[in-house]
Design an enzyme around this catalytic site. Structure first.
Site, PDB file in Angstrom:
ATOM      1  N   ILE A 117     -50.242  12.681 -19.325  1.00 28.14           N
ATOM      2  CA  ILE A 117     -49.749  13.827 -20.096  1.00 28.14           C
ATOM      3  C   ILE A 117     -50.597  14.096 -21.346  1.00 28.14           C
ATOM      4  O   ILE A 117     -50.772  15.248 -21.730  1.00 28.14           O
ATOM      5  CB  ILE A 117     -48.250  13.623 -20.461  1.00 28.14           C
ATOM      6  CG1 ILE A 117     -47.592  14.912 -20.938  1.00 28.14           C
ATOM      7  CG2 ILE A 117     -48.055  12.543 -21.497  1.00 28.14           C
ATOM      8  CD1 ILE A 117     -46.978  15.714 -19.867  1.00 28.14           C
TER       9      ILE A 117
ATOM     10  N   ASN B 110     -36.616   9.642 -27.290  1.00 30.80           N
ATOM     11  CA  ASN B 110     -35.248   9.104 -27.406  1.00 30.80           C
ATOM     12  C   ASN B 110     -34.525   9.888 -28.498  1.00 30.80           C
ATOM     13  O   ASN B 110     -35.156  10.610 -29.280  1.00 30.80           O
ATOM     14  CB  ASN B 110     -35.267   7.600 -27.691  1.00 30.80           C
ATOM     15  CG  ASN B 110     -36.096   7.256 -28.907  1.00 30.80           C
ATOM     16  OD1 ASN B 110     -35.823   7.710 -30.017  1.00 30.80           O
ATOM     17  ND2 ASN B 110     -37.152   6.475 -28.712  1.00 30.80           N
TER      18      ASN B 110
ATOM     19  N   ASP C 151     -43.772   8.422 -24.620  1.00 29.97           N
ATOM     20  CA  ASP C 151     -43.594   8.538 -26.064  1.00 29.97           C
ATOM     21  C   ASP C 151     -44.693   7.771 -26.812  1.00 29.97           C
ATOM     22  O   ASP C 151     -45.336   8.297 -27.730  1.00 29.97           O
ATOM     23  CB  ASP C 151     -42.207   7.956 -26.395  1.00 29.97           C
ATOM     24  CG  ASP C 151     -41.590   8.555 -27.623  1.00 29.97           C
ATOM     25  OD1 ASP C 151     -42.287   9.286 -28.340  1.00 29.97           O
ATOM     26  OD2 ASP C 151     -40.408   8.280 -27.877  1.00 29.97           O
TER      27      ASP C 151
ATOM     28  N   THR D 172     -37.365   8.842 -15.850  1.00 32.27           N
ATOM     29  CA  THR D 172     -37.612   8.011 -14.656  1.00 32.27           C
ATOM     30  C   THR D 172     -38.287   6.682 -14.964  1.00 32.27           C
ATOM     31  O   THR D 172     -38.579   5.908 -14.053  1.00 32.27           O
ATOM     32  CB  THR D 172     -38.487   8.750 -13.622  1.00 32.27           C
ATOM     33  OG1 THR D 172     -39.795   8.936 -14.173  1.00 32.27           O
ATOM     34  CG2 THR D 172     -37.893  10.084 -13.242  1.00 32.27           C
TER      35      THR D 172
ATOM     36  N   TYR E 257     -35.602   4.702 -18.772  1.00 28.60           N
ATOM     37  CA  TYR E 257     -34.234   5.212 -18.667  1.00 28.60           C
ATOM     38  C   TYR E 257     -33.640   5.096 -17.265  1.00 28.60           C
ATOM     39  O   TYR E 257     -32.455   5.369 -17.066  1.00 28.60           O
ATOM     40  CB  TYR E 257     -34.143   6.654 -19.185  1.00 28.60           C
ATOM     41  CG  TYR E 257     -34.095   6.754 -20.703  1.00 28.60           C
ATOM     42  CD1 TYR E 257     -34.261   5.633 -21.508  1.00 28.60           C
ATOM     43  CD2 TYR E 257     -33.863   7.962 -21.345  1.00 28.60           C
ATOM     44  CE1 TYR E 257     -34.210   5.718 -22.899  1.00 28.60           C
ATOM     45  CE2 TYR E 257     -33.802   8.070 -22.728  1.00 28.60           C
ATOM     46  CZ  TYR E 257     -33.983   6.940 -23.500  1.00 28.60           C
ATOM     47  OH  TYR E 257     -33.920   7.034 -24.876  1.00 28.60           O
TER      48      TYR E 257
HETATM   49  P1  ADP Z   1     -37.902   7.616 -20.128  1.00 27.25           P
HETATM   50  O1  ADP Z   1     -37.543   6.742 -21.308  1.00 27.25           O
HETATM   51  O2  ADP Z   1     -37.434   9.054 -20.298  1.00 27.25           O
HETATM   52  O3  ADP Z   1     -37.533   7.008 -18.823  1.00 27.25           O
HETATM   53  P2  ADP Z   1     -40.719   6.812 -19.889  1.00 27.25           P
HETATM   54  O4  ADP Z   1     -41.805   7.222 -20.810  1.00 27.25           O
HETATM   55  O5  ADP Z   1     -40.329   5.352 -19.867  1.00 27.25           O
HETATM   56  O6  ADP Z   1     -39.493   7.773 -20.223  1.00 27.25           O
HETATM   57  O7  ADP Z   1     -41.096   7.226 -18.395  1.00 27.25           O
HETATM   58  C1  ADP Z   1     -41.003   8.518 -17.881  1.00 27.25           C
HETATM   59  C2  ADP Z   1     -42.048   8.717 -16.803  1.00 27.25           C
HETATM   60  O8  ADP Z   1     -43.320   8.932 -17.391  1.00 27.25           O
HETATM   61  C3  ADP Z   1     -42.254   7.535 -15.845  1.00 27.25           C
HETATM   62  O9  ADP Z   1     -42.404   8.070 -14.538  1.00 27.25           O
HETATM   63  C4  ADP Z   1     -43.550   6.915 -16.324  1.00 27.25           C
HETATM   64  O10 ADP Z   1     -44.250   6.290 -15.274  1.00 27.25           O
HETATM   65  C5  ADP Z   1     -44.307   8.134 -16.783  1.00 27.25           C
HETATM   66  N1  ADP Z   1     -45.398   7.921 -17.760  1.00 27.25           N
HETATM   67  C6  ADP Z   1     -45.668   6.866 -18.558  1.00 27.25           C
HETATM   68  N2  ADP Z   1     -46.774   7.094 -19.304  1.00 27.25           N
HETATM   69  C7  ADP Z   1     -47.217   8.351 -18.969  1.00 27.25           C
HETATM   70  C8  ADP Z   1     -48.310   9.173 -19.379  1.00 27.25           C
HETATM   71  N3  ADP Z   1     -49.186   8.772 -20.283  1.00 27.25           N
HETATM   72  N4  ADP Z   1     -48.421  10.417 -18.808  1.00 27.25           N
HETATM   73  C9  ADP Z   1     -47.534  10.862 -17.889  1.00 27.25           C
HETATM   74  N5  ADP Z   1     -46.499  10.123 -17.466  1.00 27.25           N
HETATM   75  C10 ADP Z   1     -46.339   8.887 -17.987  1.00 27.25           C
END
Ligand code: ADP
Length: 181
Positions: free
Chosen positions: A17, A30, A40, A126, A129
């Site tokens: 992202i 959060n 995040d 995903t 959380y």
């Molecule tokens: P949440 O706390 O809402 O579950 P997370 O950040 O732990 O959020 O994960 C949400 C999704 O983002 C997961 O599918 C994770 O694999 C993915 N993710 C983690 N890092 C990145 C990134 N740098 N870019 C895109 N997706 C990511």
């Protein structure tokens, strides 16, 4: 994978992202907007301290689950970060689908209010959380598709999916959703 919805583009890619050159990237935040791991952590690390300084100043109360707030994007190549707060999965009977839909809908509303033509979402909820991937993909995609149909904006919504399994889950749900219409 790409689809045209009401003349606008809905795109799924496997990627990171923080590298997206779009008007707004959505953070999986959060409710205290306190920073964390996953998306995040990556956004605050790459974007630098300006993002947290701004959210601390503008949103000292944080953001309720199921909603979103907007800030600048610091050093990221985007203009804005939209901090969306998805639900923690606790079995599915605590309003999780409505809250996840709300986080997506509010993010899109904020993007449109700020004249963003392109928005990139991660797979909110995903990761840490624990929202089951298939179910989250269904809610995320149907919410975005409905929004595009109702408002005809933004021009591009891109889901940036981290790893093949996440991409595949979204791709099969999008194929299903397109068949249903
Ligand atoms: P949440 O706390 O809402 O579950 P997370 O950040 O732990 O959020 O994960 C949400 C999704 O983002 C997961 O599918 C994770 O694999 C993915 N993710 C983690 N890092 C990145 C990134 N740098 N870019 C895109 N997706 C990511």
């Amino acid at each position: 994978m790409k689809a045209t919805i009401a003349g606008q583009m809905l795109e799924l890619i496997e990627g990171n992202i923080v590298e997206q050159r779009v008007d707004a990237v959505v953070n999986a935040a959060n409710s205290r907007l306190a920073g964390g791991g996953g998306v995040d952590g990556a956004i605050h690390r790459s974007g630098g301290p300006a993002i947290m300084e701004e959210t601390d100043r503008l949103y000292p109360e944080g953001c309720p689950t199921g909603s979103a707030v907007i800030s600048g994007a610091g050093r990221l190549p985007a203009k804005f970060v939209i901090h969306a707060v998805g639900p923690v999965w606790s079995g599915g009977k605590s309003g999780e689908p409505e809250l996840l839909a709300g986080a997506h809908r509010r993010s899109l509303e904020l993007a449109v209010e700020h004249d963003c033509r392109s928005v990139a979402f991660p797979a909110i909820s995903t990761g840490v959380y624990g929202y089951p991937l298939d179910l989250a993909a269904g809610v995320a995609l149907s919410t975005v598709i409905s929004f595009l149909r109702e408002s005809g904006r933004p021009e591009l919504v891109r889901f940036v999916l981290f790893g093949r399994p996440v991409y595949e889950a979204f791709a099969s749900k999008l194929a299903e959703a397109l068949q249903a219409f």
